[in-house]
Scaffold this motif. Structure first.
Motif, PDB file in Angstrom:
ATOM      1  N   UNK A 107       0.837  -1.203   0.000  1.00 38.72           N
ATOM      2  CA  UNK A 107       0.000   0.000   0.000  1.00 38.72           C
ATOM      3  C   UNK A 107       0.873   1.253   0.000  1.00 38.72           C
ATOM      4  N   UNK A 108       1.886   1.268   0.859  1.00 37.49           N
ATOM      5  CA  UNK A 108       2.778   2.423   0.914  1.00 37.49           C
ATOM      6  C   UNK A 108       3.485   2.641  -0.418  1.00 37.49           C
ATOM      7  N   UNK A 109       3.845   1.553  -1.077  1.00 40.06           N
ATOM      8  CA  UNK A 109       4.557   1.667  -2.356  1.00 40.06           C
ATOM      9  C   UNK A 109       3.682   2.223  -3.464  1.00 40.06           C
ATOM     10  N   UNK A 110       2.377   1.903  -3.436  1.00 37.26           N
ATOM     11  CA  UNK A 110       1.522   2.200  -4.588  1.00 37.26           C
ATOM     12  C   UNK A 110       0.466   3.270  -4.338  1.00 37.26           C
ATOM     13  N   UNK A 116       3.267   2.481 -10.232  1.00 39.32           N
ATOM     14  CA  UNK A 116       3.155   1.371 -11.179  1.00 39.32           C
ATOM     15  C   UNK A 116       1.905   0.549 -10.866  1.00 39.32           C
ATOM     16  N   UNK A 117       1.359  -0.136 -11.853  1.00 39.68           N
ATOM     17  CA  UNK A 117       0.285  -1.090 -11.574  1.00 39.68           C
ATOM     18  C   UNK A 117       0.806  -2.240 -10.720  1.00 39.68           C
ATOM     19  N   UNK A 118      -0.050  -2.764  -9.870  1.00 44.31           N
ATOM     20  CA  UNK A 118       0.337  -3.864  -8.988  1.00 44.31           C
ATOM     21  C   UNK A 118       0.907  -5.032  -9.785  1.00 44.31           C
ATOM     22  N   UNK A 119       0.304  -5.350 -10.909  1.00 43.67           N
ATOM     23  CA  UNK A 119       0.729  -6.513 -11.696  1.00 43.67           C
ATOM     24  C   UNK A 119       2.168  -6.398 -12.187  1.00 43.67           C
ATOM     25  N   UNK A 120       2.702  -5.180 -12.231  1.00 46.02           N
ATOM     26  CA  UNK A 120       4.043  -4.972 -12.792  1.00 46.02           C
ATOM     27  C   UNK A 120       5.168  -5.062 -11.769  1.00 46.02           C
ATOM     28  N   UNK A 121       4.839  -5.195 -10.475  1.00 43.38           N
ATOM     29  CA  UNK A 121       5.920  -5.109  -9.476  1.00 43.38           C
ATOM     30  C   UNK A 121       6.280  -6.462  -8.856  1.00 43.38           C
TER      31      UNK A 121
END
Length: 386
Positions: A107-110, A116-121
């Protein structure tokens, strides 16, 4: 000695009552609008109350997201990110076990503009930048998530995937053993064994083993093995709870830098497919994977046996000493009443094939194992654990 890198959180507060440091740490991070990421169990157990009170007395209003579940799915993470953006929060506080802390890190990262989209990390190093500041407060002594740069999410009906990036390191880890006093005995046992596995797999890792992680892993094992029984059966014992929390944290720092291997790879399908809690999953497969690894890891297991002063038998070979280490850990698991067989938790014998196939997808972990593991090996290990 080969070159190595060791990374950990920049600020760590440890000790009974250190929760009082929370407002000061928020201010030091130049934040004022916190969101707590947690689960309903933490709320119902009253563990969120002292955190809320500490923040309220400091004049801080807090947003609470309490919908985290075990093995958090992407849908929950996206809900939490949306809640953080809607409330315009500027710092994330993770409170709870590994699932809440892992969710808080993502959550903090995004929860920032242009994320970035979640799927990309997913994977190693795919997250491109630091997000919001993060403070992590564990309430269990197992995952060590408060000091790792790893988040594990459920990505489908039965699959898990990891996000690994130095940008996931918390800005502050705050470990108050008073928050672990009410942990039930079965959870204490499972999470304690999970922390032991972190230490063992870090110490025996094939690729990133290093002297700093080794030192932390040994100290973690000493603390965990010496205190897990007391923590399980005298749960209000502050000395034991403090030792378990410290051991879990040290093991977390160890495996954050020398990653885990096949025990975790074989544990993940138990959580993903059958929703077995992560700590218990590790406890169930631990002795069987270690027995498989014995041929390659015997000298290292023997070193750990010596570090723990496990009584010696008549035979002095490293293989015999390593077997004593495995037997000692198994006897400890029995003493703390952790389930020892897959069938004890309702898993059918014919499920081992599906489990083995799922375990082989955990390539990020299997490459760290001291001995190469095949599909047939995984099948045999699950069969032995059944």
């Amino acid at each position: 000695m080969k070159n190595f890198i060791f990374q950990t959180v920049p600020v760590l507060h440890f000790g009974e009552g250190c929760l009082a440091q929370l407002p000061g740490q928020i201010a030091a991070l130049r934040a004022s609008r916190p969101m707590i990421v947690t689960d309903r169990g933490i709320v119902d157990a009253g563990l969120i109350a002292p955190v809320e009170q500490t923040l309220s007395e400091a004049g801080l209003e807090v947003v609470i997201f309490d919908s985290v579940v075990a093995d958090p799915p992407e849908s929950i993470v996206r809900q939490a990110i949306a809640a953080a953006l809607a409330a315009d929060i500027d710092i994330v506080i993770g409170l709870g076990g590994g699932s809440s802390l892992d969710t808080a890190k993502v959550v903090a990262a995004l929860a920032v503009d242009g994320a970035q989209p979640l799927a990309e990390i997913y994977g190693v190093g795919a997250l491109e930048r630091k997000g919001l500041p993060t403070i992590l407060i564990p309430t269990t002594s197992g995952t060590g998530s408060e000091v790792t740069a790893i988040s594990i999410l459920t990505t489908g009906e039965t699959t898990k995937a990891g996000i690994v990036s130095p940008y996931l390191f918390a800005d502050v880890a705050l470990l108050d053993p008073a928050l672990t006093l009410g942990l039930p005995a079965d959870v204490t046992a499972a999470t304690g064994i999970d922390a032991m596995v972190h230490a063992i797999e870090s110490f025996t890792g094939r690729n990133a083993k290093n002297p700093v992680s080794d030192m932390l892993a040994i100290e973690a094992l000493k603390l965990l093995t010496a205190n897990i029984e007391t923590a399980c059966f005298d749960g209000r014992n502050m000395q034991a709870r403090e030792a378990m929390l410290r051991g879990s944290m040290l093991a977390g720092q160890a495996f954050a830098n020398s990653p885990v291997g096949a025990i975790h790879a074989l544990a993940y399908p138990l959580g993903g497919i059958y929703h077995v809690p992560h700590g218990l999953s590790n406890a169930l497969v631990m002795p069987y994977v270690m027995q498989f690894n014995l041929e390659a890891a015997a000298p290292l297991y023997a070193q750990l046996a010596d570090a723990l002063n496990i009584p010696r038998g008549n035979e002095n070979s490293s293989e015999a000493r390593a077997q004593q280490f495995i037997d000692y850990l198994e006897s400890l698991a029995v003493k703390v009443k952790a389930p020892r067989r897959l069938r004890e938790i309702g898993i059918k014998q014919d499920a081992t094939t599906e489990l083995a196939e799922a375990a082989m997808l955990q390539t990020r972990l299997l490459v760290n194992n001291p001995k190469e593991l095949t599909l047939a090996d995984a099948q045999r290990i699950y069969d032995a654990a059944w």
